[in-house]
Write an enzyme that holds these catalytic residues in place. Structure first.
Site, PDB file in Angstrom:
ATOM      1  N   ASN A  42      -0.676  -1.214  -0.872  1.00 56.87           N
ATOM      2  CA  ASN A  42      -1.083  -2.238  -1.835  1.00 56.87           C
ATOM      3  C   ASN A  42      -0.518  -1.904  -3.209  1.00 56.87           C
ATOM      4  OD1 ASN A  42      -3.042  -0.128  -1.728  1.00 56.87           O
ATOM      5  ND2 ASN A  42      -4.617  -1.411  -2.631  1.00 56.87           N
ATOM      6  N   ILE A  43      -0.185  -2.966  -3.920  1.00 59.65           N
ATOM      7  CA  ILE A  43       0.465  -2.851  -5.235  1.00 59.65           C
ATOM      8  C   ILE A  43      -0.282  -3.781  -6.185  1.00 59.65           C
ATOM      9  CG2 ILE A  43       2.628  -3.169  -6.516  1.00 59.65           C
ATOM     10  CD1 ILE A  43       4.068  -2.948  -3.714  1.00 59.65           C
ATOM     11  N   GLU A  44      -0.936  -3.202  -7.177  1.00 59.14           N
ATOM     12  CA  GLU A  44      -1.765  -4.018  -8.070  1.00 59.14           C
ATOM     13  C   GLU A  44      -1.026  -4.357  -9.355  1.00 59.14           C
ATOM     14  OE1 GLU A  44      -5.501  -1.879  -8.269  1.00 59.14           O
ATOM     15  OE2 GLU A  44      -6.003  -2.569  -6.243  1.00 59.14           O
ATOM     16  N   CYS A  53      -1.458  -6.968  -0.994  1.00 62.74           N
ATOM     17  CA  CYS A  53      -2.065  -6.059  -0.023  1.00 62.74           C
ATOM     18  C   CYS A  53      -1.000  -5.277   0.743  1.00 62.74           C
ATOM     19  CB  CYS A  53      -2.889  -6.848   0.992  1.00 62.74           C
ATOM     20  SG  CYS A  53      -4.383  -7.586   0.318  1.00 62.74           S
ATOM     21  N   GLU A  55      -0.726  -4.842   3.915  1.00 66.66           N
ATOM     22  CA  GLU A  55      -0.262  -5.542   5.119  1.00 66.66           C
ATOM     23  C   GLU A  55       0.853  -6.527   4.781  1.00 66.66           C
ATOM     24  OE1 GLU A  55      -3.285  -5.072   3.973  1.00 66.66           O
ATOM     25  OE2 GLU A  55      -4.823  -5.140   5.527  1.00 66.66           O
ATOM     26  N   CYS A  91      -7.704  -8.585   4.833  1.00 71.71           N
ATOM     27  CA  CYS A  91      -8.305  -9.733   4.143  1.00 71.71           C
ATOM     28  C   CYS A  91      -7.855 -11.038   4.805  1.00 71.71           C
ATOM     29  CB  CYS A  91      -7.941  -9.712   2.658  1.00 71.71           C
ATOM     30  SG  CYS A  91      -6.294 -10.350   2.295  1.00 71.71           S
ATOM     31  N   CYS A  94      -4.127 -11.973   4.411  1.00 67.93           N
ATOM     32  CA  CYS A  94      -3.227 -11.199   5.286  1.00 67.93           C
ATOM     33  C   CYS A  94      -3.349 -11.660   6.735  1.00 67.93           C
ATOM     34  CB  CYS A  94      -3.513  -9.704   5.162  1.00 67.93           C
ATOM     35  SG  CYS A  94      -2.980  -9.041   3.576  1.00 67.93           S
TER      36      CYS A  94
HETATM   37  N1  THU Z   1      -6.371  -4.447   0.072  1.00 72.07           N
HETATM   38  C1  THU Z   1      -5.335  -4.270   0.946  1.00 72.07           C
HETATM   39  O1  THU Z   1      -4.250  -3.840   0.567  1.00 72.07           O
HETATM   40  N2  THU Z   1      -5.539  -4.558   2.245  1.00 72.07           N
HETATM   41  C2  THU Z   1      -6.736  -4.891   2.793  1.00 72.07           C
HETATM   42  O2  THU Z   1      -6.829  -5.027   3.991  1.00 72.07           O
HETATM   43  C3  THU Z   1      -7.905  -5.078   1.915  1.00 72.07           C
HETATM   44  C4  THU Z   1      -7.652  -4.986   0.451  1.00 72.07           C
HETATM   45  C5  THU Z   1      -6.177  -4.064  -1.321  1.00 72.07           C
HETATM   46  C6  THU Z   1      -6.083  -5.161  -2.322  1.00 72.07           C
HETATM   47  C7  THU Z   1      -6.491  -4.447  -3.590  1.00 72.07           C
HETATM   48  O3  THU Z   1      -5.351  -3.785  -4.124  1.00 72.07           O
HETATM   49  C8  THU Z   1      -7.486  -3.414  -3.142  1.00 72.07           C
HETATM   50  O4  THU Z   1      -7.258  -3.256  -1.751  1.00 72.07           O
HETATM   51  C9  THU Z   1      -8.929  -3.769  -3.402  1.00 72.07           C
HETATM   52  O5  THU Z   1      -9.205  -5.048  -2.921  1.00 72.07           O
END
Ligand code: THU
Length: 144
Positions: A42-44, A53, A55, A91, A94
């Site tokens: 995941n990259i915010e 996310c 995935e 989520c 995804c």
């Molecule tokens: N996130 C994912 O990368 N995959 C998931 O299956 C659930 C949530 C990430 C998104 C965000 O960067 C962090 O987790 C918190 O929601």
């Protein structure tokens, strides 16, 4: 590629998660039908909504390289400093992206805590009655 190895690769990818805002770190390893693995983390973003996310990072890496056929994905996640990971289910967004590129009856989703401990679902189990390309009269794109 066995389940343990795919989870190991997801754990490696998780180390690259960029999560200064949530500190929740996720790794994914997507296995393609031709035997390749596409990893993602995941990259915010400071403006939150552009965050991606793990995935979808993995899927978009693969599709952007012309790969469309997938058999399984391993997903691992949990807070950055957690001593033990927890089951991290994908989520809804995804799941919808998986629906675009994967057969819901056969695509396997491995939710790992460790290479030894994981739960396995099909996409159909996690996205019942999913809306996909077929609903718009389209075939799912493949490498055939
Ligand atoms: N996130 C994912 O990368 N995959 C998931 O299956 C659930 C949530 C990430 C998104 C965000 O960067 C962090 O987790 C918190 O929601």
């Amino acid at each position: 590629m066995n389940e343990k190895e795919l989870i190991r690769q997801a754990l490696e990818a998780r180390k690259r998660a960029y999560t200064p805002y949530s500190n929740f770190q996720v790794g994914a390893a997507l296995f393609s039908a031709d035997g390749r693995v596409f990893t993602g983390c995941n990259i915010e973003s400071a403006s939150y909504t552009p965050s991606n996310c793990a995935e979808r990072t993995a899927f978009f890496k693969a599709v952007s390289e012309g790969v469309y056929d997938f058999t399984a994905i391993a997903i691992v996640g949990g807070p950055k400093d957690a001593k033990e990971l927890e089951i991290c289910a994908p989520c809804g967004v995804c799941r919808q992206v998986m629906m675009e590129f994967c057969d819901p009856k056969t695509f396997r989703i491995l939710l790992g805590i460790s290479p030894e401990e994981y739960q396995e679902y099909t996409l159909e189990q996690l996205l019942p009655l999913g809306f996909g390309p077929g609903n718009l009269g389209k075939e799912r794109k493949t490498n055939d």
